[in-house]
Design an enzyme around this catalytic site. Sequence first.
Site, PDB file in Angstrom:
ATOM      1  N   CYS A   2      19.588  57.630  21.580  1.00 23.31           N
ATOM      2  CA  CYS A   2      18.728  57.890  22.725  1.00 23.31           C
ATOM      3  C   CYS A   2      19.558  57.872  24.019  1.00 23.31           C
ATOM      4  CB  CYS A   2      17.608  56.877  22.870  1.00 23.31           C
ATOM      5  SG  CYS A   2      16.626  56.629  21.417  1.00 23.31           S
ATOM      6  N   ARG A  27      23.420  62.096  22.063  1.00 24.72           N
ATOM      7  CA  ARG A  27      23.052  60.735  21.641  1.00 24.72           C
ATOM      8  C   ARG A  27      21.732  60.687  20.880  1.00 24.72           C
ATOM      9  NH1 ARG A  27      25.690  56.470  25.026  1.00 24.72           N
ATOM     10  NH2 ARG A  27      24.132  55.129  24.092  1.00 24.72           N
ATOM     11  N   TRP A  75      16.110  59.481  19.776  1.00 29.22           N
ATOM     12  CA  TRP A  75      16.466  59.471  18.350  1.00 29.22           C
ATOM     13  C   TRP A  75      15.503  58.475  17.723  1.00 29.22           C
ATOM     14  CZ3 TRP A  75      18.153  55.934  14.691  1.00 29.22           C
ATOM     15  CH2 TRP A  75      18.721  56.473  13.528  1.00 29.22           C
ATOM     16  N   ASN A  99      15.971  52.387  25.369  1.00 28.92           N
ATOM     17  CA  ASN A  99      16.868  52.525  24.209  1.00 28.92           C
ATOM     18  C   ASN A  99      16.937  51.174  23.521  1.00 28.92           C
ATOM     19  OD1 ASN A  99      17.474  55.054  25.103  1.00 28.92           O
ATOM     20  ND2 ASN A  99      19.559  54.575  25.757  1.00 28.92           N
ATOM     21  N   GLY A 100      17.055  51.173  22.200  1.00 32.15           N
ATOM     22  CA  GLY A 100      17.168  49.898  21.483  1.00 32.15           C
ATOM     23  C   GLY A 100      15.950  49.672  20.602  1.00 32.15           C
ATOM     24  N   GLU A 482      37.072  60.310   4.715  1.00 29.18           N
ATOM     25  CA  GLU A 482      36.689  60.896   6.000  1.00 29.18           C
ATOM     26  C   GLU A 482      36.351  62.378   5.825  1.00 29.18           C
ATOM     27  OE1 GLU A 482      35.745  59.891   8.708  1.00 29.18           O
ATOM     28  OE2 GLU A 482      36.070  61.513  10.118  1.00 29.18           O
ATOM     29  N   LYS A 486      32.748  64.041   6.738  1.00 31.75           N
ATOM     30  CA  LYS A 486      32.596  65.197   7.632  1.00 31.75           C
ATOM     31  C   LYS A 486      31.750  66.281   6.965  1.00 31.75           C
ATOM     32  CE  LYS A 486      33.432  63.879  10.602  1.00 31.75           C
ATOM     33  NZ  LYS A 486      33.974  62.623  10.977  1.00 31.75           N
ATOM     34  N   GLU A 489      28.070  65.217   6.651  1.00 33.35           N
ATOM     35  CA  GLU A 489      27.450  65.069   7.966  1.00 33.35           C
ATOM     36  C   GLU A 489      27.014  66.406   8.568  1.00 33.35           C
ATOM     37  OE1 GLU A 489      30.431  63.114  10.346  1.00 33.35           O
ATOM     38  OE2 GLU A 489      28.945  61.998  11.470  1.00 33.35           O
ATOM     39  N   HIS A 505      37.375  57.132 -14.691  1.00 34.70           N
ATOM     40  CA  HIS A 505      36.482  55.992 -14.927  1.00 34.70           C
ATOM     41  C   HIS A 505      35.023  56.354 -14.628  1.00 34.70           C
ATOM     42  CE1 HIS A 505      39.897  53.435 -15.682  1.00 34.70           C
ATOM     43  NE2 HIS A 505      40.459  53.898 -14.570  1.00 34.70           N
ATOM     44  N   LYS A 604      25.028  60.256  18.114  1.00 35.71           N
ATOM     45  CA  LYS A 604      26.439  59.987  18.348  1.00 35.71           C
ATOM     46  C   LYS A 604      26.740  58.502  18.415  1.00 35.71           C
ATOM     47  CE  LYS A 604      30.666  61.061  19.302  1.00 35.71           C
ATOM     48  NZ  LYS A 604      31.468  61.495  18.138  1.00 35.71           N
TER      49      LYS A 604
HETATM   50  C1  AGP Z   1      31.378  59.986  12.480  1.00 40.65           C
HETATM   51  O1  AGP Z   1      31.525  61.345  12.278  1.00 40.65           O
HETATM   52  C2  AGP Z   1      30.053  59.467  12.584  1.00 40.65           C
HETATM   53  N1  AGP Z   1      29.205  60.219  13.397  1.00 40.65           N
HETATM   54  C3  AGP Z   1      29.830  57.974  12.531  1.00 40.65           C
HETATM   55  O2  AGP Z   1      30.178  57.596  11.236  1.00 40.65           O
HETATM   56  C4  AGP Z   1      30.578  57.069  13.526  1.00 40.65           C
HETATM   57  O3  AGP Z   1      31.952  57.085  13.264  1.00 40.65           O
HETATM   58  C5  AGP Z   1      30.007  55.650  13.424  1.00 40.65           C
HETATM   59  O4  AGP Z   1      28.659  55.670  13.788  1.00 40.65           O
HETATM   60  C6  AGP Z   1      30.753  54.647  14.260  1.00 40.65           C
HETATM   61  O5  AGP Z   1      30.694  54.950  15.618  1.00 40.65           O
HETATM   62  P1  AGP Z   1      31.681  54.282  16.657  1.00 40.65           P
HETATM   63  O6  AGP Z   1      33.053  54.705  16.306  1.00 40.65           O
HETATM   64  O7  AGP Z   1      31.229  54.803  17.989  1.00 40.65           O
HETATM   65  O8  AGP Z   1      31.511  52.798  16.536  1.00 40.65           O
END
Ligand code: AGP
Length: 609
Positions: A2, A27, A75, A99-100, A482, A486, A489, A505, A604
């Site tokens: 948010c 965000r 969000w 927010n929160g 990673e 990606k 995501e 395994h 984000k």
């Molecule tokens: C990464 O592509 C993500 N969007 C997510 O995993 C992110 O890395 C995670 O939420 C941690 O965020 P930060 O690095 O701002 O703490």
Amino acid sequence: MCGIVGAVAQREVSGILLEGLRRLEYRGYDSAGMAIIDPSGDIQNRKRVGKVQILSEELLASPLQGRVGIAHTRWATHGQPSEINAHPHLSGDIALVHNGIIENHAELRLRLEKLGYVFLSQTDTETIVHLIHHYYKDQKNMMAALKLTIADLHGAYGLALINSAEPERILCARKGSPLVIGIGIGENFIASDQLALRQVTDRFVYLEEGDIAEITPDEYTIYNSEFEQVSREITQIDTAADSADKGNYRHFMLKEIYEQPSVIRRSLAGRLGSKKILMEAMGSRAAPILEKISSVQIVACGTSYHAGMVAKYWIEGLAGVPCRVEVASEFRYRKFKVQDNTLFVTISQSGETADTLAALKLAKTLGYSASLAVCNVAQSSLVRESDLYLMTEAGPEIGVASTKAFTTQLVALLFLTVALGRHHDISEAQEEEIVSALNSLPDLLTETLALNLDIKEMANAFADKHHALFLGRGAQWPVAMEGALKLKEISYIHAESYPAGELKHGPLALVDADMPVVAVAPNDLLLEKLKSNIEEVQARGGQLFVFSDKAAGFKAAKGMNIIELPHSSDVIAPIIYTVPLQLLSYHVAILKGTDVDQPRNLAKSVTVE
Ligand code: AGP
């Protein structure tokens, strides 16, 4: 999670608020809304489900006029994305954005319903605005009502509110969710991220935990959690560093992938001597702390956790210092013993991730020697609350999928490895080799980016698939993790990663012609082992997509696709091999037509638990 923006000015604010929302949209982007005190003194609001652009069209058709207002991009946590659940929420003459998460919202809702309040939304936020309204009826003073309200709230909040009975001011409060005041001339602003206000000011005051503030066009007043008036430092931000603009790129993600050589060059500047890393770059307090460290605990989430996993290979393998890595959401609820002389390291792009912040808070009570944040946002809560920090210098990262933040985190963590290793297993000669490898990194990344068209071609093989497997060994396993993150995501393809030795395994059972298998295979000590795993895939008719270098000797064939990366020293290979995996997911997402910069259901900065 948010975004909040607010403005109190001597000019119309709706344009300022809308631009702020556009800048914050990364965000949270399931709905957006705005409330403004209009010239006749009433609160008017507009809310729309979907992106800020939809709200903008609504405002074009039905404008809001006024000089005081607040806005929000959401969000969803409590209640579906809908107009009713979108912020601002209203109670009588008061409008509020938040927010929160308010953890005791259910109990507060019952209490307020008994007092006659009728709830329109399913949100926890609506309880706050009714509570303020309730207290305001008696107090006839907004600050007094806000003070009483926050005493009733359990949980996290960054909030801002306006009241048409007290126009010309915005009140705000923060606990667990960031807020920053933007200082103008004859106008002041509030936002959850300074990025939202960069079009109107370059001077900011960051609120601290428990702060409450009041802003009017001419002044701002801040109180701490004891309600004592306090002054907080003003930070001037370099306007040239404003990257909330895609430039000529189609997406922020692509721009941020291509920025990697330059941001890494910047993050190395001033940190590397000709043969040594410059410890001074970590501040004068770092050296005496680091020389006593004999083990490391890393805590992070998501991509930042993967950076921590790579660092574990470096810190243990190069520096000779035991290192544990854990995701923050697990660490914060686990029981364990802390060894003497352990450094607690958090990694976070935003520095506002709720789980990581909570882990740091817990760590402070557990007897770690010191805390160190590897972070991209200098003014973030994580940096402010840690003993030491190493900034990643990636510049603002807007794409929800983290790219340049990850590779700059790796650079910072390699720097930390050397700083620790100097007192353990890293010799002067090894330090010189690492420095030379780091110096070669920006150019090697540029060469890697030049493979973009080959990777784009490769992406065609993934676009109609539902699953993919990513394999790596050693420090390339977290790179494979990673790569899988990606892909899932931004393309919504289910992707798993495994250390390649684990294949037989279990996951080998999944391999068939419909399951692309990506292997991260530089010419390193584990290459021969990885080749055997690759053969296990080939023997079962699996489609292989291998990222390697010439010297590794892979030959393209049916079912075996190869991208040859420039040869590099082993130590920096995880940074280089990350880049083609970022490009691969990007091109697959383009083929699938997904929203690359704002993938569904994600935000984000994850400022809620
Ligand atoms: C990464 O592509 C993500 N969007 C997510 O995993 C992110 O890395 C995670 O939420 C941690 O965020 P930060 O690095 O701002 O703490």
